[in-house]
Write a protein that holds these residues in place. Structure first.
Motif, PDB file in Angstrom:
ATOM      1  N   GLY A   1       0.806  -1.235   0.000  1.00 60.11           N
ATOM      2  CA  GLY A   1       0.000   0.000   0.000  1.00 60.11           C
ATOM      3  C   GLY A   1       0.833   1.277   0.000  1.00 60.11           C
ATOM      4  O   GLY A   1       0.396   2.308   0.516  1.00 60.11           O
ATOM      5  N   ILE A   2       2.034   1.226  -0.590  1.00 60.18           N
ATOM      6  CA  ILE A   2       2.875   2.433  -0.625  1.00 60.18           C
ATOM      7  C   ILE A   2       2.607   3.227  -1.900  1.00 60.18           C
ATOM      8  O   ILE A   2       2.400   4.432  -1.868  1.00 60.18           O
ATOM      9  CB  ILE A   2       4.376   2.065  -0.557  1.00 60.18           C
ATOM     10  N   PHE A   3       2.638   2.514  -3.032  1.00 58.26           N
ATOM     11  CA  PHE A   3       2.409   3.160  -4.325  1.00 58.26           C
ATOM     12  C   PHE A   3       1.215   2.482  -4.990  1.00 58.26           C
ATOM     13  O   PHE A   3       0.983   1.296  -4.786  1.00 58.26           O
ATOM     14  CB  PHE A   3       3.632   3.001  -5.231  1.00 58.26           C
ATOM     15  N   GLN A   4       0.495   3.267  -5.790  1.00 62.75           N
ATOM     16  CA  GLN A   4      -0.626   2.681  -6.533  1.00 62.75           C
ATOM     17  C   GLN A   4      -0.321   2.732  -8.002  1.00 62.75           C
ATOM     18  O   GLN A   4       0.172   3.760  -8.505  1.00 62.75           O
ATOM     19  CB  GLN A   4      -1.885   3.488  -6.253  1.00 62.75           C
ATOM     20  N   LYS A   5      -0.608   1.649  -8.707  1.00 65.85           N
ATOM     21  CA  LYS A   5      -0.426   1.662 -10.151  1.00 65.85           C
ATOM     22  C   LYS A   5      -1.327   2.736 -10.728  1.00 65.85           C
ATOM     23  O   LYS A   5      -2.489   2.860 -10.319  1.00 65.85           O
ATOM     24  CB  LYS A   5      -0.783   0.282 -10.725  1.00 65.85           C
ATOM     25  N   ALA A   6      -0.795   3.507 -11.686  1.00 68.08           N
ATOM     26  CA  ALA A   6      -1.488   4.713 -12.136  1.00 68.08           C
ATOM     27  C   ALA A   6      -2.975   4.506 -12.378  1.00 68.08           C
ATOM     28  O   ALA A   6      -3.811   5.169 -11.755  1.00 68.08           O
ATOM     29  CB  ALA A   6      -0.815   5.238 -13.386  1.00 68.08           C
ATOM     30  N   SER A   7      -3.341   3.548 -13.236  1.00 66.55           N
ATOM     31  CA  SER A   7      -4.755   3.431 -13.570  1.00 66.55           C
ATOM     32  C   SER A   7      -5.568   2.835 -12.431  1.00 66.55           C
ATOM     33  O   SER A   7      -6.768   3.005 -12.375  1.00 66.55           O
ATOM     34  CB  SER A   7      -4.937   2.603 -14.837  1.00 66.55           C
ATOM     35  N   ALA A   8      -4.888   2.127 -11.493  1.00 63.55           N
ATOM     36  CA  ALA A   8      -5.615   1.584 -10.349  1.00 63.55           C
ATOM     37  C   ALA A   8      -6.128   2.710  -9.467  1.00 63.55           C
ATOM     38  O   ALA A   8      -7.072   2.541  -8.702  1.00 63.55           O
ATOM     39  CB  ALA A   8      -4.702   0.669  -9.545  1.00 63.55           C
ATOM     40  N   SER A   9      -5.503   3.894  -9.581  1.00 66.80           N
ATOM     41  CA  SER A   9      -5.936   4.995  -8.726  1.00 66.80           C
ATOM     42  C   SER A   9      -6.954   5.887  -9.426  1.00 66.80           C
ATOM     43  O   SER A   9      -7.453   6.839  -8.847  1.00 66.80           O
ATOM     44  CB  SER A   9      -4.723   5.817  -8.273  1.00 66.80           C
ATOM     45  N   LEU A  10      -7.270   5.602 -10.702  1.00 68.54           N
ATOM     46  CA  LEU A  10      -8.278   6.414 -11.395  1.00 68.54           C
ATOM     47  C   LEU A  10      -9.667   6.112 -10.828  1.00 68.54           C
ATOM     48  O   LEU A  10      -9.937   4.981 -10.436  1.00 68.54           O
ATOM     49  CB  LEU A  10      -8.269   6.095 -12.895  1.00 68.54           C
ATOM     50  N   PRO A  11     -10.563   7.122 -10.768  1.00 73.00           N
ATOM     51  CA  PRO A  11     -11.875   6.848 -10.181  1.00 73.00           C
ATOM     52  C   PRO A  11     -12.658   5.866 -11.060  1.00 73.00           C
ATOM     53  O   PRO A  11     -12.458   5.787 -12.230  1.00 73.00           O
ATOM     54  CB  PRO A  11     -12.549   8.219 -10.146  1.00 73.00           C
TER      55      PRO A  11
END
Ligand code: FAD
Length: 518
Positions: free
Chosen positions: A508-518
């Motif tokens: 839970g340190i970094f999120q893959k870019a598209s995983a963080s898209l709403p």
């Protein structure tokens, strides 16, 4: 019906990403895209329950597939495949050692879990000689490393209390135990690593070669690459161990003795300690495996209602030098301020001592008490604050230690390599404190998590300067504050070695870019 591979090929959309060509695989096509990869091992797509479980038993995030790699090439192929899907894919990859994480760190929600244990024994090789070492797979259990090296009369120097953990798993954290004061943590005892990065590159690294990746990966929480091989230096293995326990009622004497022992030139080979709060018949419990020095006085000792501190030490010896060991032990014990009736000892083989927690595991398993929730809290406390911490926590926040052991022992910073990723306090001596609770039922879990929170909240308010070991945070702000001045370099290394944030999502340190898209 699953789309065929040719159907999958038709769906390829090439996207330019920093000079790399990427392929778009819709999420529903992931299994068939994986099935088409040429592998020595295999993927499984059925029954993801084991990969969605860990020792903590508090988090469950099923992956879409589990890779059982037959070779390092399988790991490369899989990570390259995910990397080439680019930033628009949510697919992530978690290496799973023995799954002994506490809060889902080795899980990958909807991603790929790599079962590292499939890479085991065929890659282990002991190299005896003037500077002996073993090459072990990242998925090897430390118990297997010990058993193999003992065949050559050799053994690694730095351990964890429990050996059914993997080489890659403990090196991604630190690997600490009662030998850390002398040899440093396990991450200070590595000559070389082979790593598959988040780009799918295989890189051999050491303090001399690709040293930035080497130091990043040690204590790096799996963020920079998958450790597929580690070269561990060895020493001649001790044959026997004198294992000693003594009790203190006074925290100041207990910690002063611990601190004296960890810096003394002639000292024990292993030094730990634990806190006992309001436990019944503690010395009677020890009798099943230890011998009291003074059986009569030991039988009259009462622990109920008390806060006690146990100093645990060992001295290695050869059976033909037992007399010398006795003398050395007696000299050392004569300098300590423990309560005399509480002196207990036993002699065991080196492997019996190192594998001691496994014996407890077998007993707990038999009672169905191993695979239950473990809301553990592991913290590191600067020496200057340990008394303030102890005063508030032992006996006040925590009224008993019935839910599991509480470990507390000092180590010295000079034995830790400050180029690695692990976060430690800025004082020469600091304490490892572990609240190793087991909890049955939702009420107990909540109660224990509340106590953990109270300990952390108090530490925060009192400015104790606590750092979490095996850290568990949920927000970027918390991670930033955990890493402090080292956050920038941690982020830079992530960009260099895993730019798409594919690896170890469960931390839970970094999120893959598209995983963080709403
Ligand atoms: P996992 O839990 O499977 O993985 C841990 C993390 O590392 C995950 O993020 C995972 O993705 C990543 N990872 C796993 N393998 C690799 C790899 N090859 N390359 C890169 N990343 C990887 N720790 C101590 O320091 N000292 C102790 O004395 C100690 N005692 C313990 C006793 C018990 C009973 C238990 C359950 C744990 C203990 N631990 C101790 C904690 C232990 O170090 C962690 O659980 C650690 O996570 C190792 O477990 P694992 O090998 O199962 O790794």
């Amino acid at each position: 019906m699953r789309p065929s591979f040719s159907h999958y090929l038709k769906l390829l959309i090439f996207v330019a990403l920093g000079g790399v060509t990427t392929t778009h695989v819709p999420q529903q096509d992931v299994p068939s895209s994986l099935e088409a990869l040429p592998l020595d091992g295999h993927f499984s797509f059925q029954d993801m329950s084991a990969a969605a479980r860990d020792f903590g038993n508090l988090s469950s995030f099923p992956p879409v597939a589990v890779l059982h790699p037959g070779s390092v090439a399988d790991i490369v192929t899989t990570i390259r495949h995910v990397f080439l899907m680019g930033e628009h894919s949510t697919l992530t990859v978690a290496a799973r050692g023995h799954g002994h994480s506490l809060y889902g760190q080795s899980q990958a929600a909807g991603g790929i879990v790599i079962s590292m244990e499939s890479l085991q024994s065929n890659r282990m090789r002991v190299h005896p000689g003037a500077s002996p070492y073993v090459d072990a797979s990242g998925g090897e259990l430390w118990i297997n490393v010990l058993q193999e090296t003992l065949k050559y009369g050799l053994a690694p120097k730095s351990w964890t209390d429990y050996l059914h953990l993997t080489v890659g798993g403990t090196l991604s954290n630190a690997g600490v135990s009662g030998q850390t004061f002398r040899h440093g943590p396990q991450i200070s005892n590595v000559n070389e690593l082979e790593i598959v990065t988040g780009r799918g590159d295989v890189i051999t690294c050491s303090p001399e070669l690709n040293s930035d990746l080497f130091h990043a990966a040690l204590g790096g929480l799996g963020q920079f690459g998958i450790i597929t091989r580690a070269r561990i230096p060895l020493e001649p293995a001790p044959k026997m161990v004198r294992w000693i326990r003594v009790l203190y009622s006074d925290f100041t004497s207990f910690t002063a003795d611990q601190e004296m022992l960890i810096v003394a030139e002639k000292t024990f080979d292993y030094i730990e300690g634990f806190v006992i709060i309001n436990r019944t018949g503690i010395l009677n419990n020890w009798r099943s495996s230890f011998n009291p020095q003074d059986p009569m006085r030991a039988s009259q000792f009462e622990s109920d209602g008390k806060v006690l501190f146990c100093l645990e030490m060992t001295k290695n010896f050869s059976p033909d030098e037992a007399d010398m060991m006795e003398q050395e032990v007696n000299t050392l014990l004569s300098q300590l301020r423990y309560m005399p009736p509480s002196l207990f000892h036993t002699d065991v083989t080196y492997i019996e001592f190192l594998d001691r927690v496994h014996s407890s595991e077998m007993k707990l398993r038999a009672k169905g008490m191993w695979e239950i929730p473990h809301p553990w809290l592991n913290i590191i406390i600067p020496r200057s604050m340990i008394h303030i911490f102890a005063q508030e926590v032992f006996g006040k926040i925590l009224k008993d230690s019935n839910s599991g052991p509480i470990l507390l022992y000092p180590v010295n910073k000079s034995r830790w390599d400050n180029r690695t990723s692990v976060v430690i306090p800025d004082e020469e001596v600091f304490y490892l404190v572990a609240f190793l609770s087991s909890a049955l039922g939702p009420h107990n879990i909540e109660h224990t998590l509340n106590l953990n929170n109270r300990i952390l909240e108090f530490s925060d308010k009192a400015g104790i300067g606590v750092k979490q070991y095996l850290p568990n945070y949920t927000t970027e702000q918390e991670w930033q504050s955990h890493f402090g001045a080292r956050w920038d370099i941690f982020q830079q290394r992530k960009k260099a070695y895993d730019p798409l944030a594919i690896l170890a999502p469960g931390q839970g340190i970094f999120q893959k870019a598209s995983a963080s898209l709403p």
